[in-house]
Motif scaffolding. Structure first.
Motif, PDB file in Angstrom:
ATOM      1  N   GLU B 220      32.944  37.270  41.056  1.00 35.33           N
ATOM      2  CA  GLU B 220      32.488  38.601  40.640  1.00 35.33           C
ATOM      3  C   GLU B 220      31.072  38.848  41.126  1.00 35.33           C
ATOM      4  O   GLU B 220      30.769  39.881  41.721  1.00 35.33           O
ATOM      5  CB  GLU B 220      32.483  38.679  39.111  1.00 35.33           C
ATOM      6  CG  GLU B 220      33.718  39.339  38.548  1.00 35.33           C
ATOM      7  CD  GLU B 220      33.726  39.204  37.036  1.00 35.33           C
ATOM      8  OE1 GLU B 220      32.678  39.512  36.414  1.00 35.33           O
ATOM      9  OE2 GLU B 220      34.758  38.756  36.503  1.00 35.33           O
ATOM     10  N   ASP B 293      39.409  39.889  49.875  1.00 32.12           N
ATOM     11  CA  ASP B 293      40.276  40.218  48.753  1.00 32.12           C
ATOM     12  C   ASP B 293      40.590  38.975  47.939  1.00 32.12           C
ATOM     13  O   ASP B 293      40.592  39.026  46.698  1.00 32.12           O
ATOM     14  CB  ASP B 293      41.583  40.837  49.266  1.00 32.12           C
ATOM     15  CG  ASP B 293      41.337  42.221  49.831  1.00 32.12           C
ATOM     16  OD1 ASP B 293      40.246  42.772  49.537  1.00 32.12           O
ATOM     17  OD2 ASP B 293      42.190  42.727  50.583  1.00 32.12           O
ATOM     18  N   GLN B 296      37.767  38.300  45.850  1.00 31.57           N
ATOM     19  CA  GLN B 296      37.670  39.297  44.785  1.00 31.57           C
ATOM     20  C   GLN B 296      38.668  38.973  43.674  1.00 31.57           C
ATOM     21  O   GLN B 296      38.365  39.128  42.496  1.00 31.57           O
ATOM     22  CB  GLN B 296      37.974  40.680  45.364  1.00 31.57           C
ATOM     23  CG  GLN B 296      37.330  41.780  44.577  1.00 31.57           C
ATOM     24  CD  GLN B 296      37.224  43.054  45.401  1.00 31.57           C
ATOM     25  OE1 GLN B 296      37.909  43.217  46.415  1.00 31.57           O
ATOM     26  NE2 GLN B 296      36.376  43.957  44.958  1.00 31.57           N
ATOM     27  N   ARG B 297      39.829  38.475  44.086  1.00 30.28           N
ATOM     28  CA  ARG B 297      40.860  38.141  43.103  1.00 30.28           C
ATOM     29  C   ARG B 297      40.617  36.775  42.469  1.00 30.28           C
ATOM     30  O   ARG B 297      41.317  36.382  41.568  1.00 30.28           O
ATOM     31  CB  ARG B 297      42.231  38.138  43.773  1.00 30.28           C
ATOM     32  CG  ARG B 297      42.738  39.525  44.152  1.00 30.28           C
ATOM     33  CD  ARG B 297      44.217  39.471  44.445  1.00 30.28           C
ATOM     34  NE  ARG B 297      44.537  38.568  45.508  1.00 30.28           N
ATOM     35  CZ  ARG B 297      44.557  38.913  46.796  1.00 30.28           C
ATOM     36  NH1 ARG B 297      44.232  40.138  47.159  1.00 30.28           N
ATOM     37  NH2 ARG B 297      44.868  38.044  47.717  1.00 30.28           N
ATOM     38  N   GLU B 299      41.053  33.963  44.003  1.00 31.36           N
ATOM     39  CA  GLU B 299      42.100  33.067  44.456  1.00 31.36           C
ATOM     40  C   GLU B 299      41.701  32.276  45.686  1.00 31.36           C
ATOM     41  O   GLU B 299      42.496  31.498  46.224  1.00 31.36           O
ATOM     42  CB  GLU B 299      43.369  33.873  44.798  1.00 31.36           C
ATOM     43  CG  GLU B 299      44.026  34.478  43.585  1.00 31.36           C
ATOM     44  CD  GLU B 299      45.032  35.540  43.974  1.00 31.36           C
ATOM     45  OE1 GLU B 299      45.164  35.804  45.193  1.00 31.36           O
ATOM     46  OE2 GLU B 299      45.670  36.089  43.078  1.00 31.36           O
TER      47      GLU B 299
END
Lengths: 142, 1265
Positions: B220, B293, B296-297, B299
């Protein structure tokens, strides 16, 4: 701290080389020998720019996956090389510098010995002790 | 129109800060082009918060139509979509219109801005002259509309409303208004940036501070900070953008390290997941949205995060034109990732990381190649070479892992592994699908087959090596080469492997790195064995067998390899010649005898010390040293001249050159200089023309200095081709066993021919193997000489005394001549030095080693002319010694017989006596002439004898009576007995010499004298000249009478007769009985002629007076040398003496005693006065001058005395002497001549007179000290 400490004469032959006994000694010999390339490169680069006002500590010569090789050159072109394990992250530049300083002092003592003929390999027990000290610390911290 | 389109935001470089436009869209559209062009034209200074340095910044903007959706909602952190400025455009100049529509629209706009808390807005009023002209009626002054707007909206913020006049006209007024508008816009934009970014940064920092809280997530935070980086990038502030990423990098690194230290963060869990994909870095997109992404996730794997982070840093660095930093950071990143995965204990498929690193290296290199031209790349090899080498390394380990390196090819297990690894690569990215050389394709291909792998691996290796070479990192290049060699070895291609190994070995050897040397050499040995290069293999084996870095077992193995070969029969294998240095070292060579010089045929031994380097004892069939024979410097000259050279010590130590472990000292110094001296002698007289030093191995020494290649020391694996020089002569020893360590081997050297023998090469033969030391250095020589016989005679004891029998030692060095029985030495007899026959005379024969070999008696035969000495048979190079007694006759004195001829016809050299500087004795040289059987020439030898005595004679007178005194002084160190002292006169028979000596024998001690006295008696007349012979017998004390030897001394006395007697008397003053000091006395001198004039005398120095009487002129002189007397008046004068017996002359002189006591009479001298004559004047013979000199000398003496004498009158002598000297120099002048010793007899010679002190002279001076 260190896994291998070497003193190399002006003519590039080893005056003293010791590594931690647990590891392959030969590998360190190759590593230290190869590092002389970078040492020479750095000396000549520094020589051009700064003249005699030169820093003895050459810094990180080159990193490998497993080791970091640091260099130091005395005014009489005797080279000190310290090989440190890459995983040993606690060692900062300052610590390496102080190790070299200690090594240099002890080396100077060896040279001051009237019974030591310069150019011969270093047999001094005191020097050996200093080097051991630098390597023993490794064993305790890692 | 761009601003009006609703394009999806693409995060690329083209991003610009968003500015919204509301109001009259048509108006804006007409102005958009020039606005977008002019806004970035001038830079603006951006002052930053937190003490960051201000920056000049060119502002651009993306103008979009204002929509309420564009305004950020509460909590939206996105910065890229954030509108930094809102503009309202209007060209309304009609009050009505303003009131009816525009104002309302503006209010709506304002309120929507306010609800979103956006305070960055501006209203632009465009006014044109056209609009004014069109509606003249409703026209209000321009200012009124602007004022209205200002009053309606910009309370206290007048700068929020800007007027743009005639924007489409090219007038200065229009330009001015544009400028002010642009400046306003820029200022407002920057203000907005500062405010909004500042707020954002504050939020971000707050978020970062929360990182210790449990729910905090790095991902984050990453997104937030990256947003800032994006904005900086958008503003083209790449430096600042990079800082954001570096901060993120450092933060992450710190977390990993903390994890290592035991401080685990929850969010790290996702990064610790097993690695499933190792597709490498992707640097071709500015932003890898896929990975972003993932992050961001939450993962993303560690490799994903690192890859994404690095790709962003890479992009920014390339924008900053720092591509070389990319390579450096890449290497660090790759190393670091490997470490971090290890630290986090992430499970990774074996080889997966290698794949990742390999792909990443190539990807970085591709990216760099893409943004640099080839020349730039070549110049910066030093930055990229690390990546090349790393990739090579990784490919190699992958190859090994997948069984692509072995000779047989991959096994099924290997193939499974390969499939697993390839699966982790995933599909190729769309960017590189079209590229033929993508890293992905390369790796896939390399892992697909053995051949492809080899091709790729070689390509990479060579590339890395080339680059290392290009930047001068030769050691690194060789290390790559070595690893390549290992590859070749595994592929079963030892030939190629050896080339690389040799090169590497050369470097290690030249720099003295023993461990790498040993290791590399072992590999080379393996190659050579496989290649069947027997000789090389044996040589390497020998080196390894003597290598202390190896274990004893290994050394024994290599030693056994040699011995096995050596044991093969001849037809199986050819002989192998190897360098000796690896097998054994020559440490010392010792000659016996130590002079290393023997006569021909003698035994000379050489002891060699060899240090065997083998681990086991080795049996050697033959050990040989080849010898070079040189006749030129052969020692044909006698021993005294050319024999044992001092420069040839018996022991030669050879310096040690360590074959393996030695520090580079030996190689740095190059081969030792081999020097030899040369002499150029004139062919005619053998005198030295020039001399010099010559270096024999210049070619070797010079070569080493020219090129940097290491010298041909034994370190080299293939030694210089050893040439076996066969010089015919050899020192050989058969069947020796060399133990490890020092061995001593004794050779017997050939010594047949005279000459110089130089030891050249050393061979050791072990079966089929021969070890050769091609050069023995320092060069070792020994000398064999041939010697002429030599005869010397020397005194047995120094000094030889003349007149006594003395022993002399004859030494005969036979040299090459063998003395046969019956050979004899013939000595020419001389009168002055007869050889005394002796009963027993033995000769000693000594060997060259000075050992007594035999003794035999000599047979000596004397004839009138020669003495023949028969010699005993003596072998060559022996010494024959015997003693002989000789007597040197003391020469009598003055008689000189005519030269005699010796028996051999030579003119006899009369022994001449001379004084020797070392001894007070007079020396005589005696020559001997000896005929030797080996030569047709006589040998001339000289002996020096010394006369032990010095003899002096004196004539003494007493009136008319005469005495002769002889003084014999013993000058030698020996005592003598003197006997039968005699004096004889040769001519006058009437003369009688009566001896006054009482003793018949007398001891004459060393350095003492004996005086003998005789009275001369005569009958008629005393002859004026006497020829006397003094004779005595002498011998050393306590010897028999027979041993006495005669000693003669001849002398001559002249003018013996007494002519005058002088008698002096001192008369006290008339009134006194005695003389008193200080009172004048009379001195009466009476000179009386005693004899009739002789004939000679009359003729010589008298003249006839006018009255016919013969007179002689005499001069008398009173001189007091002891200052006892003062002569008053004339102290000297002339008297004419008649030449008749008893003629008397009296002279009165006044003298004054100066002291009281018994004073000796003043001295009275009588001299012959010779008046000048014509004859003398014509012939100024040197004597006269001498007389003159003595006169003036006398004068000087008088002068000196005159100083002490208070009263002094200058006599005529003085005036005559000096006057004549000055005036008639060289012309005839009167002369003074002293009388001979016996001619004047002074009666009052030592008489004394009593002088009383002066009457009142009672004062006594006492000095007490």
């Amino acid at each position: 701290m260190a896994v291998c400490i070497a003193v190399i004469a002006k003519e590039n032959y080893p005056l003293y080389i010791r590594s931690v006994p647990t590891q392959n000694e030969l590998k360190f010999h190759y590593t230290v020998h190869t590092s002389l390339d970078v040492v020479e490169e750095k000396i000549s680069a520094v020589g051009k720019s700064l003249g005699d006002q030169r820093e003895l500590y050459l810094g990180l010569l080159y990193p490998t996956e497993d080791y970091k090789v640091y260099g130091y050159v005395t005014n009489s072109k005797v080279k000190f090389v310290i090989v440190v394990d890459s995983s040993n992250t606690s060692l900062r530049d300052n610590e390496i510098r102080s190790m070299f300083r200690k090594l240099h002092n002890s080396f100077t003592d060896v040279m001051c010995n009237p019974f030591h003929s310069p150019g011969n390999t270093i047999q001094s027990k005191a020097f050996d002790g200093i080097v051991s000290g630098m390597m023993v610390q490794t064993a305790s911290t890692v | 129109m761009e601003c009006q389109e609703e394009k999806p935001i693409i995060y690329t470089m083209e991003n610009k800060p968003i500015v919204t436009c509301a109001g009259d869209q048509g108006l804006f559209t007409s102005l958009y082009t020039s606005l977008a062009q002019q806004l970035p034209r001038e830079p603006m200074e951006w002052r930053r918060t937190y003490g960051r340095a201000p920056k000049m910044i060119h502002l651009e903007a993306n103008f979009v139509q204002f929509k309420e959706e564009l305004l950020p909602k509460e909590g939206n952190k996105a910065l890229l979509t954030f509108p930094f400025l809102h503009i309202y455009w209007t060209d309304c100049c009609d009050t009505e219109a303003y009131k009816s529509a525009v104002k309302e629209d503006m209010t709506r706009w304002q309120s929507s801005l306010r609800t979103h808390g956006s305070a960055d807005w501006v209203i632009i009023v465009v006014e044109t002259n056209d609009t004014k002209k069109k509606n003249k009626t409703n026209i209000l002054p321009r200012s009124s509309i602007v004022d209205k707007i200002r009053s309606d909206f910009c309370n206290k913020q007048n700068d929020r409303c800007v007027v743009l006049s005639d924007p489409l006209k090219d007038s200065s007024r229009s330009q001015e208004s544009w400028n002010s508008l642009l400046l306003k816009l820029r200022t407002l934009l920057l203000m907005s940036f500062t405010k909004n970014l500042g707020r954002f940064e504050d939020d971000m920092r707050t978020l970062r501070e929360k990182r210790t809280q449990p729910g905090w997530s790095f991902c984050e935070y990453f997104m937030v900070q990256e947003e800032l980086a994006f904005v900086f990038e958008m503003l083209q502030q790449f430096e600042d953008a990079l800082v954001q990423y570096d901060e993120l990098d450092a933060l992450f690194t710190q977390y990993v390290l903390n994890f290592g230290a035991g401080d685990t963060a929850n969010w790290l869990g996702s990064f610790c997941a097993p690695v499933r994909s190792w597709s490498g870095l992707l640097l071709r997109r500015p932003i890898d949205m896929e990975k972003r992404d993932g992050i961001q996730r939450g993962e993303a794997s560690l490799l994903d995060l690192r890859s994404y982070l690095f790709s962003r840093q890479c992009t920014l660095l390339i924008f900053l034109l720092r591509p070389w930093e990319v390579t450096q950071r890449a290497l660090e990143l790759l190393h670091n990732c490997v470490q971090e995965l290890r630290l986090l204990e992430v499970s990774v498929l074996e080889g997966a990381l290698d794949c990742w690193v390999f792909l990443s290296c190539l990807e970085v290199l591709h990216r760099i190649e893409g943004c640099c031209d080839p020349a730039q790349l070549a110049a910066n090899c030093s930055h990229t070479v690390g990546l090349w080498a790393y990739a090579t390394d990784k490919l190699k380990s992958l190859g090994e892992l997948c069984g692509l390196v072995s000779e047989k090819g991959p096994t099924s297990e290997d193939l499974n592994r390969t499939v697993d690894l390839l699966a982790g690569l995933g599909d190729e990215r769309p960017e590189t699908v079209s590229s033929l050389q993508s890293p992905y394709k390369k790796l896939k291909e390399a892992l697909s087959s053995v051949e492809a792998f080899e091709r790729h691996y070689l390509e990479l290796s060579h590339a890395a090596m080339e680059m290392y070479r290009a930047i001068g990192r030769l050691r690194s290049a060789r290390l790559v080469g070595k690893s390549l060699a290992e590859f070749y070895m595994r592929k079963g291609d030892p030939e190629r492997a050896e080339t690389f190994l040799q090169e590497a070995l050369k470097s290690y050897t030249s720099e003295g790195w023993s461990l790498p040397v040993t290791h590399t050499r072992k590999q080379i040995a393996e190659c050579q064995k496989l290649l069947g290069r027997t000789e090389d293999y044996l040589q390497t084996s020998a080196l390894l067998a003597g290598d202390v870095n190896l274990t004893t077992e290994e050394r024994k193995h290599f030693c056994q390899e040699i011995l096995t070969f050596a044991g093969k029969s001849e037809d199986q294998s050819p002989k192998a010649t190897l360098s000796m240095a690896v097998f054994a070292q020559l440490t010392r060579l010792q000659f016996r005898p130590a002079t290393a010089s023997v006569h021909s045929g003698a035994v000379l031994q050489a002891e060699l010390t060899l240090r065997c380097l083998m681990p086991v004892s080795v049996h050697i069939q033959q050990l040989a040293v080849s010898v070079h024979f040189d006749l030129e410097r052969a020692g044909t000259n006698g021993r005294s001249k050319g024999a044992p050279r001092q420069t040839n010590p018996g022991t030669v130590e050879f310096s040690q050159a360590h074959p393996s472990a030695g520090p580079a000292s030996s190689s740095a110094a190059g081969p030792p200089l081999e020097l030899d001296e040369i002499e150029d002698r004139s062919p005619t007289d053998n005198s030295l023309n020039s001399t010099g030093v010559v270096c024999k191995n210049t070619h070797l020494v010079m070569r080493c200095h020219d090129s940097a290649s290491p010298p041909d020391t034994p370190n080299c694996v293939s030694p210089p081709s050893v040439t076996v020089k066969d010089d015919g002569q050899m020192l050989k020893v058969q069947d020796v066993t060399l133990e490890p360590g020092n061995n001593s081997i004794v050779f017997t050297a050939p010594s047949g021919q005279p000459g110089t023998y130089t030891l050249r090469q050393l061979y050791a033969t072990v079966g089929q193997v021969q070890f050769v030391l091609p050069h023995i250095y320092p060069s070792v020589q020994y000398e064999v000489y041939s010697q002429e016989p030599q005869l010397t005679v020397e005194p047995l004891s120094e000094p030889l005394l003349a007149g006594l029998p003395q022993m002399v030692k004859f030494t005969l060095l036979t040299g090459h001549y063998a003395v046969k029985k019956g050979d004899a030495l013939q000595l020419s007899n001389t009168d002055t030095m007869p050889v005394l026959p002796s009963a027993s005379c033995t000769a000693r024969i000594n060997s060259p080693a000075a050992e007594l070999v035999g003794e035999s008696s000599l047979f000596i035969q004397s004839s009138e002319k020669v003495t023949s000495i028969s010699l005993p048979a003596t072998p060559p190079y022996h010494t024959l010694e015997f003693h002989l007694e000789v007597l040197c006759v003391i020469p009598h004195g003055c008689d000189r017989p005519a030269n005699e001829r010796l028996t051999n016809g030579e003119v006899r050299h009369r022994p001449r006596s001379y004084s020797h500087p070392d001894t007070p004795m007079t020396a005589i040289d005696q020559r001997m002439s000896i005929d030797c059987p080996w030569s047709i020439y006589s040998t001339l030898l000289a002996l020096t004898f010394y006369i032990p005595f010095k003899t002096k004679h004196t004539l003494l007178s007493a009136g008319n009576r005469k005495y002769i005194q002889v003084c014999v002084q013993n000058m030698s160190d020996v005592n003598f007995t003197l006997a039968e002292v005699q004096l004889a006169e040769k001519q006058q028979a009437t003369l009688e010499l009566q001896s006054l000596n009482t003793k018949t024998q007398q001891l004459l001690c060393s350095k003492h004298s004996v005086f003998c006295l005789w009275e001369v008696r005569w009958k008629d007349d005393l002859p004026s000249c006497l020829q006397c012979i003094f004779s005595a017998n002498f011998s050393p004390p306590k010897q028999d009478v027979s041993t006495f030897k005669p000693f003669h001394y001849q002398f001559q006395l002249e003018r013996v007769t007494t002519l005058y007697s002088v008698r002096a008397e001192i008369l006290p003053p008339a009134s006194e009985q005695h003389c008193r000091s200080g009172f004048l006395c009379g001195l009466e001198v009476c000179i009386t002629r005693l004899t009739e004039p002789t004939e000679g005398e009359a003729a010589e120095d008298s003249k006839t007076d006018a009255d016919g009487l013969k007179t002689t002129k005499l001069m008398y002189e009173v001189a007091d040398s002891s200052s006892n007397w003062a002569v008053c008046g004339k102290s000297s004068g002339m008297v004419s003496m008649p030449m008749a017996a008893d003629a008397t002359h009296k002279v009165q002189i006044e003298v004054m005693p100066l002291f009281a006591g018994h004073l000796p009479f003043p001295k009275i001298k009588v001299l012959k006065y010779l008046p000048h004559t014509a004859a003398v004047a014509i012939q100024p013979d040197p004597d006269s001058c001498v007389e003159n000199d003595s006169l003036s000398l006398l004068d000087k003496v008088l002068d000196d005395q005159g100083d002490t004498a208070s009263i002094r009158s200058r006599g005529s002598v003085h005036s005559v002497g000096s006057g004549d000297q000055q005036q008639q120099k060289g012309v005839a002048m009167p002369r003074l001549e002293p009388f001979a010793a016996g001619q004047v007899f002074n009666h009052s010679h030592t008489q004394q007179v009593l002088v009383l002190p002066a009457t009142d002279d009672h004062i006594m001076e006492v000095n007490a000290t």
